[in-house]
Design a protein around this motif. Structure first.
Motif, PDB file in Angstrom:
ATOM      1  N   LYS A  50       6.903  -7.333  -6.961  1.00  0.00           N
ATOM      2  CA  LYS A  50       7.681  -6.338  -7.297  1.00  0.00           C
ATOM      3  C   LYS A  50       7.977  -6.085  -8.802  1.00  0.00           C
ATOM      4  O   LYS A  50       7.425  -4.927  -9.228  1.00  0.00           O
ATOM      5  CB  LYS A  50       9.397  -6.399  -6.695  1.00  0.00           C
ATOM      6  CG  LYS A  50      10.145  -5.011  -7.161  1.00  0.00           C
ATOM      7  CD  LYS A  50      11.467  -5.257  -6.393  1.00  0.00           C
ATOM      8  CE  LYS A  50      12.371  -4.049  -6.458  1.00  0.00           C
ATOM      9  NZ  LYS A  50      12.064  -3.417  -7.694  1.00  0.00           N
TER      10      LYS A  50
ATOM     11  N   VAL B 115       4.495  -4.590  -9.936  1.00  0.00           N
ATOM     12  CA  VAL B 115       4.122  -3.256  -9.610  1.00  0.00           C
ATOM     13  C   VAL B 115       4.820  -2.391 -10.260  1.00  0.00           C
ATOM     14  O   VAL B 115       4.517  -1.166 -10.907  1.00  0.00           O
ATOM     15  CB  VAL B 115       4.358  -2.900  -8.103  1.00  0.00           C
ATOM     16  CG1 VAL B 115       4.531  -1.408  -7.669  1.00  0.00           C
ATOM     17  CG2 VAL B 115       3.504  -3.964  -7.348  1.00  0.00           C
ATOM     18  N   ASP B 116       6.148  -2.652 -10.548  1.00  0.00           N
ATOM     19  CA  ASP B 116       7.147  -1.806 -11.376  1.00  0.00           C
ATOM     20  C   ASP B 116       6.653  -1.738 -12.729  1.00  0.00           C
ATOM     21  O   ASP B 116       6.479  -0.662 -13.444  1.00  0.00           O
ATOM     22  CB  ASP B 116       8.420  -2.485 -11.261  1.00  0.00           C
ATOM     23  CG  ASP B 116       9.174  -2.178  -9.917  1.00  0.00           C
ATOM     24  OD1 ASP B 116       9.011  -1.259  -9.471  1.00  0.00           O
ATOM     25  OD2 ASP B 116      10.190  -2.946  -9.910  1.00  0.00           O
TER      26      ASP B 116
ATOM     27  N   TYR C 132       3.457  -2.111 -14.135  1.00  0.00           N
ATOM     28  CA  TYR C 132       2.172  -1.455 -14.044  1.00  0.00           C
ATOM     29  C   TYR C 132       2.385  -0.119 -13.751  1.00  0.00           C
ATOM     30  O   TYR C 132       1.598   0.707 -14.236  1.00  0.00           O
ATOM     31  CB  TYR C 132       1.169  -1.951 -12.861  1.00  0.00           C
ATOM     32  CG  TYR C 132      -0.015  -1.334 -12.830  1.00  0.00           C
ATOM     33  CD1 TYR C 132      -0.811  -1.708 -14.159  1.00  0.00           C
ATOM     34  CD2 TYR C 132      -0.688  -0.883 -11.942  1.00  0.00           C
ATOM     35  CE1 TYR C 132      -2.172  -1.081 -14.288  1.00  0.00           C
ATOM     36  CE2 TYR C 132      -2.131  -0.156 -12.001  1.00  0.00           C
ATOM     37  CZ  TYR C 132      -2.771  -0.171 -13.081  1.00  0.00           C
ATOM     38  OH  TYR C 132      -4.162   0.186 -13.272  1.00  0.00           O
ATOM     39  N   VAL C 133       3.138   0.274 -12.755  1.00  0.00           N
ATOM     40  CA  VAL C 133       3.565   1.755 -12.474  1.00  0.00           C
ATOM     41  C   VAL C 133       3.762   2.562 -13.778  1.00  0.00           C
ATOM     42  O   VAL C 133       3.457   3.583 -14.049  1.00  0.00           O
ATOM     43  CB  VAL C 133       4.660   1.852 -11.574  1.00  0.00           C
ATOM     44  CG1 VAL C 133       5.134   3.214 -11.466  1.00  0.00           C
ATOM     45  CG2 VAL C 133       3.738   1.645  -9.984  1.00  0.00           C
TER      46      VAL C 133
ATOM     47  N   PRO D 173      -1.640  -4.701  -9.507  1.00  0.00           N
ATOM     48  CA  PRO D 173      -1.597  -4.726  -7.864  1.00  0.00           C
ATOM     49  C   PRO D 173      -3.045  -4.183  -7.124  1.00  0.00           C
ATOM     50  O   PRO D 173      -3.619  -3.219  -7.633  1.00  0.00           O
ATOM     51  CB  PRO D 173      -0.618  -3.641  -7.509  1.00  0.00           C
ATOM     52  CG  PRO D 173       0.129  -3.278  -8.824  1.00  0.00           C
ATOM     53  CD  PRO D 173      -1.003  -3.499  -9.861  1.00  0.00           C
TER      54      PRO D 173
ATOM     55  N   TYR E 200       0.108  -2.803  -3.301  1.00  0.00           N
ATOM     56  CA  TYR E 200       1.195  -1.671  -2.971  1.00  0.00           C
ATOM     57  C   TYR E 200       1.557  -1.544  -1.479  1.00  0.00           C
ATOM     58  O   TYR E 200       2.794  -1.122  -1.475  1.00  0.00           O
ATOM     59  CB  TYR E 200       0.187  -0.503  -3.440  1.00  0.00           C
ATOM     60  CG  TYR E 200      -0.168  -0.148  -5.090  1.00  0.00           C
ATOM     61  CD1 TYR E 200       0.767   0.170  -5.890  1.00  0.00           C
ATOM     62  CD2 TYR E 200      -1.433  -0.212  -5.235  1.00  0.00           C
ATOM     63  CE1 TYR E 200       0.416   0.297  -7.155  1.00  0.00           C
ATOM     64  CE2 TYR E 200      -1.653   0.023  -6.869  1.00  0.00           C
ATOM     65  CZ  TYR E 200      -0.659   0.286  -7.603  1.00  0.00           C
ATOM     66  OH  TYR E 200      -0.989   0.482  -8.771  1.00  0.00           O
TER      67      TYR E 200
ATOM     68  N   TYR F 134       4.552  -3.767  -1.363  1.00  0.00           N
ATOM     69  CA  TYR F 134       5.667  -3.064  -2.205  1.00  0.00           C
ATOM     70  C   TYR F 134       6.313  -2.155  -1.416  1.00  0.00           C
ATOM     71  O   TYR F 134       7.567  -2.147  -1.283  1.00  0.00           O
ATOM     72  CB  TYR F 134       4.939  -2.793  -3.296  1.00  0.00           C
ATOM     73  CG  TYR F 134       5.883  -2.080  -4.519  1.00  0.00           C
ATOM     74  CD1 TYR F 134       6.764  -2.677  -5.380  1.00  0.00           C
ATOM     75  CD2 TYR F 134       6.018  -0.788  -4.483  1.00  0.00           C
ATOM     76  CE1 TYR F 134       7.578  -2.171  -6.073  1.00  0.00           C
ATOM     77  CE2 TYR F 134       6.834  -0.026  -5.343  1.00  0.00           C
ATOM     78  CZ  TYR F 134       7.727  -0.585  -6.271  1.00  0.00           C
ATOM     79  OH  TYR F 134       8.578  -0.159  -7.202  1.00  0.00           O
TER      80      TYR F 134
ATOM     81  N   ARG G  12      -1.030   3.955  -8.602  1.00  0.00           N
ATOM     82  CA  ARG G  12       0.255   3.802  -9.338  1.00  0.00           C
ATOM     83  C   ARG G  12       1.105   4.901  -9.469  1.00  0.00           C
ATOM     84  O   ARG G  12       1.190   5.436 -10.606  1.00  0.00           O
ATOM     85  CB  ARG G  12      -0.589   3.378 -10.744  1.00  0.00           C
ATOM     86  CG  ARG G  12       0.088   2.960 -11.705  1.00  0.00           C
ATOM     87  CD  ARG G  12      -0.602   2.879 -13.227  1.00  0.00           C
ATOM     88  NE  ARG G  12      -1.059   4.278 -13.610  1.00  0.00           N
ATOM     89  CZ  ARG G  12      -0.122   5.178 -14.286  1.00  0.00           C
ATOM     90  NH1 ARG G  12       1.276   4.725 -14.223  1.00  0.00           N
ATOM     91  NH2 ARG G  12      -0.575   6.150 -14.521  1.00  0.00           N
TER      92      ARG G  12
END
Lengths: 342, 342
Positions: free
Chosen positions: B11, B14-15, B17-18, B66, B71, B74, B315
Motif C-alpha cells: 500500500k 502504491v501510494d 508511486y501514485v 507496482p 494495482y 491495492y 498510476r
DNA sequence: TTTAGCACTCAAAGAAACCGAGTGCTAACA
DNA sequence: TGTTAGCACTCGGTTTCTTTGAGTGCTAAA
C-alpha cells in the motif's frame, strides 16, 4: 524589389524546407536542376536575403530557414499553383456526391477528407445559423410544465431545447401559442427572433393567451441561445506528427484550444469571402506563432454559409493545401446551391 | 495470502508511486510514520512481493513500482476510501443544480467537472437512446421532396434527420402519414421502431396512403440510425501532463482514439450497473496498456441511462477518483429520477 | 560577377567519467 | 527466528570532453 535570382533562391529554400523540415544549405540549393550557380554565389544571395529579413539562421553556422516574412513573400508572389490530383478530386467528390447525407454530415465529412488529404488539422465551421430564417417552431410536451422546443430553419437546420413553463399549460393553450408563433415569426432571421417577439407577437398573444407575459419570457430565453455555430474538427492530432511539434508542452496549448468551440469559432470564422492565409504571428494568437491558418468560405446561392479552415505548421505545403481548399469550397458551394434551389 | 506487513508495504509503495511517479526505494518507505522497520527489512519484503508478482523493477538496481497485479490487489483490498471534500462536492452540486440546463447540458457539464477535479480525461456516454421510447415524430417539409424528420423520446431527447422522398407529397398526405405514425408508434422503444413499422404501420398505411411502400422505405431508413449514442469528453489533453506520457508517439495513439466516437462508446460503455475498474491490459486494448479506465453507470428511476468514465494512467489516484465518481453518479441519478417522475 | 579554396563555427552524436539512489547479501544482534 | 547494520555492487542519469560534418563567411583568383 527582389532580383529574379533572389526569388528563385527564396522559392527553392522554402520548397526544400517545407519538405525536409531542416535548415537548407547553399550546396543543396546549388544542386537543383533549375539553379546553375555555385554554392558560393548562393551563399552570397542567402546572406543578402537574410539581411532583407526573408531568411533566418537557427545558429551562426547553420543553413537557412524561411522567416515569417519569407513565407509571406513566397505565398504572395512565388508559389506555383498546384493542381488537384485525380485521386484527390475523387476523394472529395465521393464525400460531396453522397446524395443521402444530410447537410451536417456532408460538412463533417468535408472536414475529414481535408485533414486526410493534407495531414494537417481541419476545422469546418458549420452553416452559419445566424443568417438563416425560421421555418417552423414546435413545442412537444414532455411533462406538465416541461416541453421540448424545436426550431427548424429554412436551411433544414434543427435546434432543440428543453424548456420549463412557470405554470401548467393545457395542450389547447400550447397549440394556440405555437400557432401564433408560427404565423407571426415565419421567415424571420434567427437573430431577429427576440426582437420580433416583442414587435410581432406580444400584442396578438395578449389577446388570446392567459398569462402571456410569462410565456413570452420563456420564449425570449429560448431565442437567446442561437449564436453558437457548430464546429467540426478532423485530424486534431495530426500536428503531433510534425517534427517541429514533437514537444509535448508546446502541443498541449494547441490541443487545448480545440476543446473550446467558441474560441475556435472566433479564430477561424472568416468574415471576408474567399481564401485567406495567416502565417505565424499574423494570427495574433500566441499559441499559433509557429502555425499557419488557411481559411476559405463556402456559400450557397451567393449567401455565405461557413468557413473551412486548416491549421498546420508555418512550414506548410502551401500550393497543395491552397488548391485543395479552393477545390473543396468551390464544389461544396455548388452542391449546396443546387440543393437549396430545388 | 499476503502478510499484514506485506500489505502495509505494498500500500505504501502504491501510494508513494501514485504521487511521485518515481520508483520507490526501501528507505523512503521506512521513513513513513506508519512503518517502523528498517530499510533492510523492507528490502526483504519488497523482494518477496516482487517474486509474488506485485512489484516490478525498472532496472536491476532501481526502486520498485507496482505491477498491474499490484494495482489490482491495492484496488481490491488495500485502498482507504477517501471522502469527497466539501469543495469538490460544491463543484459537483453547482453543475447538477442548474435547474435550467437541459439534460444534455447537465451531462456535458458533468464530464467537465469530473475532468477538472481529477485532471484525467473524462468520458460521459449520454443517456442511452436505445432504451427510450418514441414520444412523437414530426415531419417538417423543406422543399417539395425534402423534409426534416424529428424524433422526440420520452426522455426529452431529440434526434433529427433530413429525408428525401422519391416523389412529391402534398401536405395533406404528409399529415396523414405523420398521424398514422404517431398513433401507431407512440411508446415504442426506439430500437423496435423498424420492426413496428412492419407490424403496426404497414397495413394501416396501405389503406390510406398512395405508394405507401416507398414511403415506408424512407422511414425504415430513418429508424436505422439511432444507435449512435452521444459521447461527451472533457480534458482530452490532460493525459499530456502525466510524466509517463510525455512521449509524443505514445500519446498520439490515445488521442486518436477520441476522434472515433463509436470506438470510445464501445470501450467505455458499461453493461453492468455500478463502478468498474480496468487496469492496464485488463482493458484488452493495446493503446490502454498503461492506462486505467474507471466506469460508473448512472440511471433514472432504476433504469440505466449511461456511463461515466475516467481515463488516466495506471498510476492513478484511485481512492479520490472512485469516491468522486461514486458521488457524481449517485447524485446525477437522483437528479434525473426527480426530473422524470415529475 | 562568379567561383574555388580555406579557416572557422556550432549542433549533434559518442565516449568516458562520475554520481548516487537503490539493491542483494552477509553477518551480527535482540 | 526475525530484524538490522554494513558494504560491495549495479546501473540509469548527468556532466564533460571529443569528434564529426554540414554549413558559413571571407579572400583571392578566374
Amino acid at each position: 524589389m527582389l532580383t529574379e535570382r533572389q526569388m528563385l533562391i527564396l522559392k527553392a529554400i522554402v520548397d526544400d524546407y517545407v519538405t525536409n523540415a531542416e535548415p537548407v544549405g547553399s550546396r543543396s540549393i546549388s544542386k537543383r536542376s533549375n539553379v546553375s550557380y555555385s554554392p558560393a554565389t548562393i551563399r552570397n544571395e542567402m546572406s543578402d536575403l537574410e539581411e532583407l529579413g526573408f531568411l533566418e539562421k537557427t545558429h551562426s553556422s547553420s543553413g537557412r530557414i524561411p522567416s515569417q516574412k519569407g513565407y509571406r513573400h513566397y505565398v504572395d508572389h512565388l508559389l506555383s499553383p498546384s493542381l488537384v490530383t485525380k485521386k484527390e478530386a475523387e476523394n472529395i467528390q465521393e464525400v460531396l456526391e453522397d446524395r443521402f447525407a444530410e447537410l451536417e454530415e456532408v460538412v463533417k465529412q468535408s472536414a475529414k477528407v481535408l485533414s486526410d488529404l493534407t495531414s494537417y488539422t481541419s476545422i469546418v465551421l458549420g452553416p452559419e445559423v445566424f443568417e438563416s430564417t425560421l421555418k417552423q417552431i414546435q413545442l412537444i410536451p414532455i411533462s406538465d410544465n416541461q416541453a421540448v422546443a424545436i426550431i427548424v430553419t429554412d436551411t433544414g437546420h434543427v435546434e432543440n431545447q428543453t424548456v420549463y413553463f412557470p405554470h401548467k399549460l393545457s395542450s389547447e393553450e400550447l397549440e394556440k401559442v405555437v400557432k401564433i408563433l408560427n404565423d407571426r415569426l415565419y421567415g424571420v432571421p434567427l437573430y431577429k427572433l427576440q426582437q420580433a417577439l416583442r414587435t410581432e407577437v406580444a400584442n396578438v398573444m395578449k389577446k388570446y393567451v392567459d398569462r402571456y407575459d410569462q410565456i413570452l419570457e420563456v420564449f425570449k430565453e429560448i431565442f437567446r441561445h442561437h449564436h453558437n455555430d457548430k464546429v467540426y474538427y478532423s485530424g486534431k492530432t495530426n500536428i503531433l506528427s510534425q517534427p517541429e511539434f514533437n514537444d509535448v508542452d508546446r502541443v498541449r496549448d494547441i490541443l487545448n484550444i480545440f476543446e473550446e468551440d467558441e474560441l475556435v469559432s472566433k479564430l477561424f470564422r472568416s468574415e471576408e469571402k474567399g481564401l485567406k492565409i495567416r502565417i505565424g504571428e499574423e494570427n495574433r494568437f500566441a499559441p499559433f506563432d509557429d502555425c499557419t491558418v488557411i481559411t476559405a468560405t463556402y456559400s450557397a446561392d451567393g449567401k455565405q454559409l461557413g468557413t473551412v479552415g486548416i491549421l498546420g505548421p508555418t512550414r506548410m505545403e502551401y500550393p497543395r493545401v491552397i488548391s485543395l481548399m479552393d477545390y473543396l469550397t468551390r464544389d461544396l458551394s455548388r452542391l449546396l446551391s443546387n440543393r437549396y434551389s430545388k
